[in-house]
Scaffold this motif. Structure first.
Motif, short mmCIF file in Angstrom:
data_model
loop_
_atom_site.label_atom_id
_atom_site.label_comp_id
_atom_site.label_asym_id
_atom_site.label_seq_id
_atom_site.Cartn_x
_atom_site.Cartn_y
_atom_site.Cartn_z
N GLY A 82 44.53 55.17 49.26
CA GLY A 82 43.09 55.33 49.10
C GLY A 82 42.66 55.42 47.65
N ILE A 83 43.34 54.70 46.76
CA ILE A 83 43.04 54.73 45.33
C ILE A 83 42.19 53.53 44.95
CG2 ILE A 83 44.02 54.59 43.01
CD1 ILE A 83 46.48 56.05 44.05
N ARG A 84 41.05 53.80 44.36
CA ARG A 84 40.21 52.75 43.80
C ARG A 84 40.54 52.64 42.31
NH1 ARG A 84 33.95 53.07 42.29
NH2 ARG A 84 33.60 50.90 41.71
N VAL A 85 41.19 51.58 41.92
CA VAL A 85 41.73 51.47 40.56
C VAL A 85 40.70 50.90 39.60
CG1 VAL A 85 44.08 51.18 41.42
CG2 VAL A 85 42.69 49.16 40.90
N THR A 86 40.97 51.10 38.31
CA THR A 86 40.28 50.39 37.24
C THR A 86 41.22 49.30 36.74
OG1 THR A 86 39.01 52.33 36.55
CG2 THR A 86 39.28 50.57 34.95
N VAL A 87 40.72 48.08 36.64
CA VAL A 87 41.55 46.96 36.19
C VAL A 87 41.23 46.63 34.74
CG1 VAL A 87 42.06 44.51 36.51
CG2 VAL A 87 41.74 45.98 38.50
N ALA A 88 42.24 46.64 33.89
CA ALA A 88 42.13 46.09 32.55
C ALA A 88 42.41 44.59 32.70
CB ALA A 88 43.12 46.75 31.60
N LEU A 89 41.37 43.78 32.59
CA LEU A 89 41.43 42.39 33.03
C LEU A 89 41.37 41.40 31.88
CD1 LEU A 89 41.39 40.55 35.62
CD2 LEU A 89 38.88 40.53 35.35
N ASN A 90 42.40 40.57 31.76
CA ASN A 90 42.32 39.40 30.89
C ASN A 90 41.37 38.39 31.53
OD1 ASN A 90 45.84 39.20 29.85
ND2 ASN A 90 44.17 40.41 29.02
N ALA A 91 40.46 37.84 30.74
CA ALA A 91 39.48 36.89 31.30
C ALA A 91 40.15 35.67 31.90
CB ALA A 91 38.48 36.48 30.22
N ASP A 92 41.30 35.25 31.35
CA ASP A 92 41.99 34.07 31.88
C ASP A 92 42.44 34.25 33.32
OD1 ASP A 92 41.60 32.85 29.47
OD2 ASP A 92 43.70 32.74 28.89
N VAL A 93 42.59 35.51 33.75
CA VAL A 93 42.98 35.77 35.13
C VAL A 93 41.92 35.20 36.09
CG1 VAL A 93 43.32 37.61 36.85
CG2 VAL A 93 44.36 37.79 34.59
N CYS A 94 40.65 35.25 35.67
CA CYS A 94 39.56 34.79 36.54
C CYS A 94 39.74 33.32 36.94
CB CYS A 94 38.22 34.98 35.84
SG CYS A 94 37.85 36.68 35.39
N GLU A 95 40.23 32.51 36.01
CA GLU A 95 40.44 31.09 36.30
C GLU A 95 41.78 30.80 36.97
OE1 GLU A 95 39.32 31.84 32.92
OE2 GLU A 95 37.30 31.63 33.72
N HIS A 96 42.80 31.53 36.59
CA HIS A 96 44.15 31.20 37.04
C HIS A 96 44.57 31.92 38.32
CE1 HIS A 96 45.27 28.80 33.47
NE2 HIS A 96 44.48 29.64 32.82
N TYR A 97 44.03 33.14 38.55
CA TYR A 97 44.42 33.91 39.74
C TYR A 97 43.17 34.38 40.49
CZ TYR A 97 48.45 34.40 36.55
OH TYR A 97 49.46 34.17 35.65
N PRO A 98 42.34 33.48 40.99
CA PRO A 98 41.10 33.92 41.66
C PRO A 98 41.35 34.76 42.90
CG PRO A 98 41.51 31.57 42.03
CD PRO A 98 42.48 32.01 40.98
N GLN A 99 42.52 34.63 43.53
CA GLN A 99 42.81 35.44 44.71
C GLN A 99 42.84 36.93 44.35
OE1 GLN A 99 44.54 32.82 43.57
NE2 GLN A 99 45.52 31.65 45.23
N ILE A 100 43.32 37.23 43.13
CA ILE A 100 43.38 38.63 42.70
C ILE A 100 41.97 39.18 42.49
CG2 ILE A 100 44.18 40.18 40.89
CD1 ILE A 100 46.58 38.36 40.48
N ILE A 101 41.10 38.36 41.89
CA ILE A 101 39.71 38.78 41.69
C ILE A 101 39.05 39.06 43.03
CG2 ILE A 101 37.47 38.13 40.76
CD1 ILE A 101 39.62 38.60 38.63
N HIS A 102 39.28 38.18 44.00
CA HIS A 102 38.70 38.36 45.33
C HIS A 102 39.18 39.66 45.97
CE1 HIS A 102 36.95 37.27 49.18
NE2 HIS A 102 38.12 37.47 49.76
N ALA A 103 40.48 39.94 45.85
CA ALA A 103 41.02 41.17 46.42
C ALA A 103 40.39 42.40 45.77
CB ALA A 103 42.54 41.21 46.24
#
Length: 257
Positions: A82-103
């Motif tokens: 039940g942990i709502r995390v904070t993600v330190a996100l590289n912007a390139d992840v948005c283009e290369h791993y969209p499944q992670i963004i969706h999750a």
């Protein structure tokens, strides 16, 4: 010798007593560092011996284990706890791993800007180039998640003398680069103050697992010891505890439990 121009000294014992909402002693945040590394780039050298070769197949494929496998193991773990995390996100992840963004969107994760990729640092950039990098990072994340990040963690926690001013100019409210306290404090910029939220180099799998080579069990023990100390101190004055994780390290099968 000179003091840091961004903040003044404050002894934690002199801070006014307070508690977090609901009378809580400790505000806990779990930071999941989700990063992208270009093929052939340096950074996160899990196997130092292989890093001298080109192509560095070992480290590239080890890093790729994070978004391909380990992150999904961690998603399941956070869901169970039940942990709502904070993600330190590289912007390139948005283009290369969209499944992670969706999750993350499904789970209402918090998002911090973390540069375009962890294969680069802000150090050495001119003020104008750094402004372009930070602005582009925030805009790309905003297009992907629908809102502009309020927080920032620099790649490698490396800033320039201009970083905080640029972040304030771009609307950032808090940063996690300055590991000087267990209570949030304000950093001065040309425009307005930015809140420094306590991050951790101590309860961080990068430092403990990768560099100090501690086991998963020892990492667990240190997390518990950290919390118990902060909880005791938090009786008078609330504390912040950060747990900083990287999927490729904590998301390994023998560590995740």
């Amino acid at each position: 010798m000179r003091d840091c121009p961004r903040y003044k000294y404050r002894a934690i014992v002199d801070h006014r007593p307070f508690h977090w909402p609901g009378g809580s002693r400790v505000a806990l945040w779990v930071i999941n560092n989700i990063e992208y590394f270009e093929y052939g780039s340096k950074g996160l050298e899990i196997n130092e011996g292989a890093a001298r070769f080109d192509p560095d197949i070992v480290n590239h494929s080890l890093r790729d284990y994070g978004p391909r496998v380990a992150i999904w193991r961690m998603v399941d773990c956070f869901d169970r706890l039940g942990i709502r995390v904070t993600v330190a996100l590289n912007a390139d992840v948005c283009e290369h791993y969209p499944q992670i963004i969706h999750a993350g969107l499904e789970r209402k994760w918090e998002w911090m800007g973390h540069g375009p990729t962890n294969g680069m640092r802000l150090a050495g950039l001119s003020e104008e180039n750094e402004r372009m990098v930070i602005r582009d990072t925030l805009q790309r994340i905003e297009r992907s998640i629908g809102t502009r990040p309020k927080g920032w963690l620099s790649p490698g926690l490396v800033e320039t003398h201009n970083t905080l001013d640029i972040l304030a100019e771009e609307g950032i409210s808090y940063v996690a680069d300055w590991v000087a306290d267990d209570i949030p404090f304000f950093l001065t910029t040309k425009y307005r103050d930015i809140l420094s939220v306590p991050y951790s180099m101590e309860i961080n799998d990068m430092g403990l697992i990768l560099r100090q080579k501690v086991s998963g069990s020892e990492f667990r023990t240190r997390i518990i010891d950290q919390f118990e100390t902060l909880y005791e101190e938090g009786e008078r004055c609330g504390r912040v505890m950060a747990i900083a994780l990287h999927p490729v390290l904590t998301g390994q099968p023998h560590r995740i439990k």
